[in-house]
Motif scaffolding. Structure first.
Motif, mmCIF file in Angstrom:
data_model
loop_
_atom_site.group_PDB
_atom_site.id
_atom_site.type_symbol
_atom_site.label_atom_id
_atom_site.label_comp_id
_atom_site.label_asym_id
_atom_site.label_seq_id
_atom_site.Cartn_x
_atom_site.Cartn_y
_atom_site.Cartn_z
ATOM 1 N N GLN A 13 0.867 -1.174 0.000
ATOM 2 C CA GLN A 13 0.000 0.000 0.000
ATOM 3 C C GLN A 13 0.904 1.224 0.000
ATOM 4 O O GLN A 13 1.836 1.323 0.793
ATOM 5 C CB GLN A 13 -0.897 0.025 1.235
ATOM 6 C CG GLN A 13 -1.817 1.217 1.267
ATOM 7 C CD GLN A 13 -2.749 1.177 2.464
ATOM 8 O OE1 GLN A 13 -2.771 0.224 3.235
ATOM 9 N NE2 GLN A 13 -3.529 2.235 2.607
ATOM 10 N N HIS A 14 0.647 2.144 -0.925
ATOM 11 C CA HIS A 14 1.388 3.400 -0.952
ATOM 12 C C HIS A 14 0.935 4.245 0.234
ATOM 13 O O HIS A 14 -0.244 4.268 0.580
ATOM 14 C CB HIS A 14 1.118 4.172 -2.243
ATOM 15 C CG HIS A 14 1.520 3.442 -3.486
ATOM 16 N ND1 HIS A 14 2.821 3.142 -3.804
ATOM 17 C CD2 HIS A 14 0.776 2.954 -4.498
ATOM 18 C CE1 HIS A 14 2.859 2.513 -4.957
ATOM 19 N NE2 HIS A 14 1.633 2.382 -5.399
ATOM 20 N N ILE A 15 1.880 4.937 0.844
ATOM 21 C CA ILE A 15 1.551 5.793 1.989
ATOM 22 C C ILE A 15 2.240 7.144 1.852
ATOM 23 O O ILE A 15 3.288 7.258 1.227
ATOM 24 C CB ILE A 15 1.955 5.137 3.328
ATOM 25 C CG1 ILE A 15 3.450 4.795 3.341
ATOM 26 C CG2 ILE A 15 1.128 3.887 3.603
ATOM 27 C CD1 ILE A 15 3.976 4.306 4.683
ATOM 28 N N LYS A 16 1.650 8.152 2.395
ATOM 29 C CA LYS A 16 2.167 9.516 2.517
ATOM 30 C C LYS A 16 2.475 10.170 1.181
ATOM 31 O O LYS A 16 1.820 11.125 0.811
ATOM 32 C CB LYS A 16 3.356 9.575 3.460
ATOM 33 C CG LYS A 16 2.985 9.216 4.881
ATOM 34 C CD LYS A 16 4.151 9.370 5.820
ATOM 35 C CE LYS A 16 3.734 8.915 7.215
ATOM 36 N NZ LYS A 16 4.832 8.916 8.139
ATOM 37 N N GLY A 20 -2.408 4.678 -3.035
ATOM 38 C CA GLY A 20 -2.540 3.667 -4.073
ATOM 39 C C GLY A 20 -2.111 2.305 -3.604
ATOM 40 O O GLY A 20 -1.965 2.052 -2.403
ATOM 41 N N PHE A 21 -1.863 1.434 -4.581
ATOM 42 C CA PHE A 21 -1.606 0.035 -4.283
ATOM 43 C C PHE A 21 -0.714 -0.553 -5.358
ATOM 44 O O PHE A 21 -0.759 -0.139 -6.521
ATOM 45 C CB PHE A 21 -2.943 -0.711 -4.255
ATOM 46 C CG PHE A 21 -3.012 -1.784 -3.228
ATOM 47 C CD1 PHE A 21 -3.121 -1.486 -1.881
ATOM 48 C CD2 PHE A 21 -2.962 -3.114 -3.600
ATOM 49 C CE1 PHE A 21 -3.191 -2.483 -0.924
ATOM 50 C CE2 PHE A 21 -3.028 -4.124 -2.658
ATOM 51 C CZ PHE A 21 -3.142 -3.808 -1.316
ATOM 52 N N VAL A 42 -2.847 7.874 -6.811
ATOM 53 C CA VAL A 42 -3.188 9.294 -6.926
ATOM 54 C C VAL A 42 -2.038 10.021 -6.237
ATOM 55 O O VAL A 42 -1.716 9.754 -5.085
ATOM 56 C CB VAL A 42 -4.522 9.626 -6.224
ATOM 57 C CG1 VAL A 42 -4.788 11.120 -6.280
ATOM 58 C CG2 VAL A 42 -5.664 8.827 -6.823
ATOM 59 N N GLU A 43 -1.407 10.932 -6.993
ATOM 60 C CA GLU A 43 -0.255 11.655 -6.460
ATOM 61 C C GLU A 43 -0.342 13.105 -6.932
ATOM 62 O O GLU A 43 -0.442 13.366 -8.129
ATOM 63 C CB GLU A 43 1.032 11.008 -6.963
ATOM 64 C CG GLU A 43 2.282 11.612 -6.425
ATOM 65 C CD GLU A 43 3.530 10.839 -6.831
ATOM 66 O OE1 GLU A 43 4.579 11.116 -6.246
ATOM 67 O OE2 GLU A 43 3.466 9.979 -7.729
ATOM 68 N N ASP A 44 -0.303 14.017 -5.998
ATOM 69 C CA ASP A 44 -0.398 15.447 -6.316
ATOM 70 C C ASP A 44 -1.613 15.755 -7.193
ATOM 71 O O ASP A 44 -1.531 16.531 -8.142
ATOM 72 C CB ASP A 44 0.884 15.932 -7.007
ATOM 73 C CG ASP A 44 2.113 15.814 -6.112
ATOM 74 O OD1 ASP A 44 1.954 15.942 -4.871
ATOM 75 O OD2 ASP A 44 3.214 15.585 -6.637
ATOM 76 N N GLY A 187 7.517 6.453 4.269
ATOM 77 C CA GLY A 187 6.973 7.551 3.502
ATOM 78 C C GLY A 187 6.513 7.184 2.104
ATOM 79 O O GLY A 187 5.952 8.000 1.383
ATOM 80 N N ILE A 188 6.777 5.937 1.693
ATOM 81 C CA ILE A 188 6.453 5.506 0.323
ATOM 82 C C ILE A 188 5.467 4.349 0.316
ATOM 83 O O ILE A 188 4.405 4.430 -0.303
ATOM 84 C CB ILE A 188 7.728 5.093 -0.460
ATOM 85 C CG1 ILE A 188 8.760 6.206 -0.446
ATOM 86 C CG2 ILE A 188 7.379 4.650 -1.874
ATOM 87 C CD1 ILE A 188 8.400 7.448 -1.238
ATOM 88 N N ALA A 189 5.804 3.241 0.989
ATOM 89 C CA ALA A 189 4.940 2.049 0.905
ATOM 90 C C ALA A 189 5.184 1.117 2.084
ATOM 91 O O ALA A 189 6.252 1.134 2.700
ATOM 92 C CB ALA A 189 5.180 1.296 -0.400
ATOM 93 N N ILE A 190 4.184 0.296 2.354
ATOM 94 C CA ILE A 190 4.273 -0.744 3.380
ATOM 95 C C ILE A 190 3.675 -2.025 2.799
ATOM 96 O O ILE A 190 2.659 -2.007 2.106
ATOM 97 C CB ILE A 190 3.579 -0.327 4.688
ATOM 98 C CG1 ILE A 190 3.896 -1.333 5.790
ATOM 99 C CG2 ILE A 190 2.087 -0.125 4.502
ATOM 100 C CD1 ILE A 190 3.685 -0.784 7.181
ATOM 101 N N ARG A 191 4.347 -3.144 3.074
ATOM 102 C CA ARG A 191 3.894 -4.442 2.563
ATOM 103 C C ARG A 191 2.641 -4.871 3.333
ATOM 104 O O ARG A 191 2.613 -4.839 4.558
ATOM 105 C CB ARG A 191 5.004 -5.460 2.751
ATOM 106 C CG ARG A 191 4.655 -6.853 2.335
ATOM 107 C CD ARG A 191 5.288 -7.241 0.999
ATOM 108 N NE ARG A 191 5.077 -8.650 0.784
ATOM 109 C CZ ARG A 191 5.957 -9.583 1.083
ATOM 110 N NH1 ARG A 191 7.123 -9.262 1.579
ATOM 111 N NH2 ARG A 191 5.670 -10.847 0.865
ATOM 112 N N VAL A 192 1.599 -5.262 2.602
ATOM 113 C CA VAL A 192 0.355 -5.708 3.225
ATOM 114 C C VAL A 192 0.079 -7.179 2.953
ATOM 115 O O VAL A 192 -0.834 -7.751 3.532
ATOM 116 C CB VAL A 192 -0.850 -4.839 2.779
ATOM 117 C CG1 VAL A 192 -0.682 -3.411 3.278
ATOM 118 C CG2 VAL A 192 -1.039 -4.866 1.270
#
Length: 193
Positions: A13-16, A20-21, A42-44, A187-192
């Motif tokens: 999962q994208h974070i901060k 997104g995914f 979705v970014e900026d 700040g970018i992603a975490i494994r789900v």
């Protein structure tokens, strides 16, 4: 350092930095591995989708990357091929500015940070240069990205590396699992999964 085989699938999962995914499928081949991935975000205030197929050899070195992307500006495709000695072609054109790069790093992907970690199998504590062909998410342009990975002591069965990309004035501590896949990219992603 030895890593386990990757699972059949993984997801982040994208974070901060963006919402997104990313979903990835790992498929062994006769002499390496194929990785099929898709990431949406979705970014900026802009949306994009990036689909990719990476063909790796048995040491996790990239052979080819086929990437397609869609954004509000339309559909784009790019093909990246290496000779295995650090020379690259982008869409059939020789790209000498990428000489010496050994990996492909997709801006849209947390998974591609696993490529140099798996390929290099670092064990000592000194920073190691790992220049990569960096592919932008919005328009799939490719450029050189100089970066370093410095292994730290393992903690709770996870491998940790200090990561730096000076061109972006960016650094963080990346955490990887026993398969060498990114678990946490601050700040970018975490494994789900």
């Amino acid at each position: 350092m030895d890593f386990r085989d990757p699972p059949k699938t993984a997801a982040w999962q994208h974070i901060k930095a963006r919402s997104g995914f990313e979903v990835v499928y790992f498929e062994p081949s006769d002499d390496g591995l194929n990785i099929y991935g898709c990431t949406t975000a979705v970014e900026d205030g802009r949306t994009w989708i990036v689909d990719y197929q990476l063909e790796l050899d048995a040491a996790w070195a990239v052979r080819t990357a086929h990437i397609s992307g869609r954004s509000a500006s339309g559909l784009r495709r790019t093909s990246i091929v290496t000779d295995g000695a650090g020379h690259w072609q982008i869409d059939g054109r020789v790209s000498p500015d990428l000489d010496g790069c050994r990996d492909v790093d997709l801006e849209s992907s947390a998974m591609t940070n696993s490529l140099p970690v798996r390929r290099l199998r670092l064990t000592d504590g000194s920073p190691t240069q790992a220049p990569a062909v960096y592919v932008r998410a919005a328009d799939l342009t490719a450029e050189r990205l100089d970066q370093t990975y410095e292994p730290l002591s393992a903690k709770s069965g996870h491998h940790r590396y200090e990561y730096a990309a000076p061109a972006f004035d960016f650094g963080c501590r990346l955490t990887f699992d026993s398969s060498g896949l990114v678990r946490e990219y601050p700040g970018i992603a975490i494994r789900v999964m």
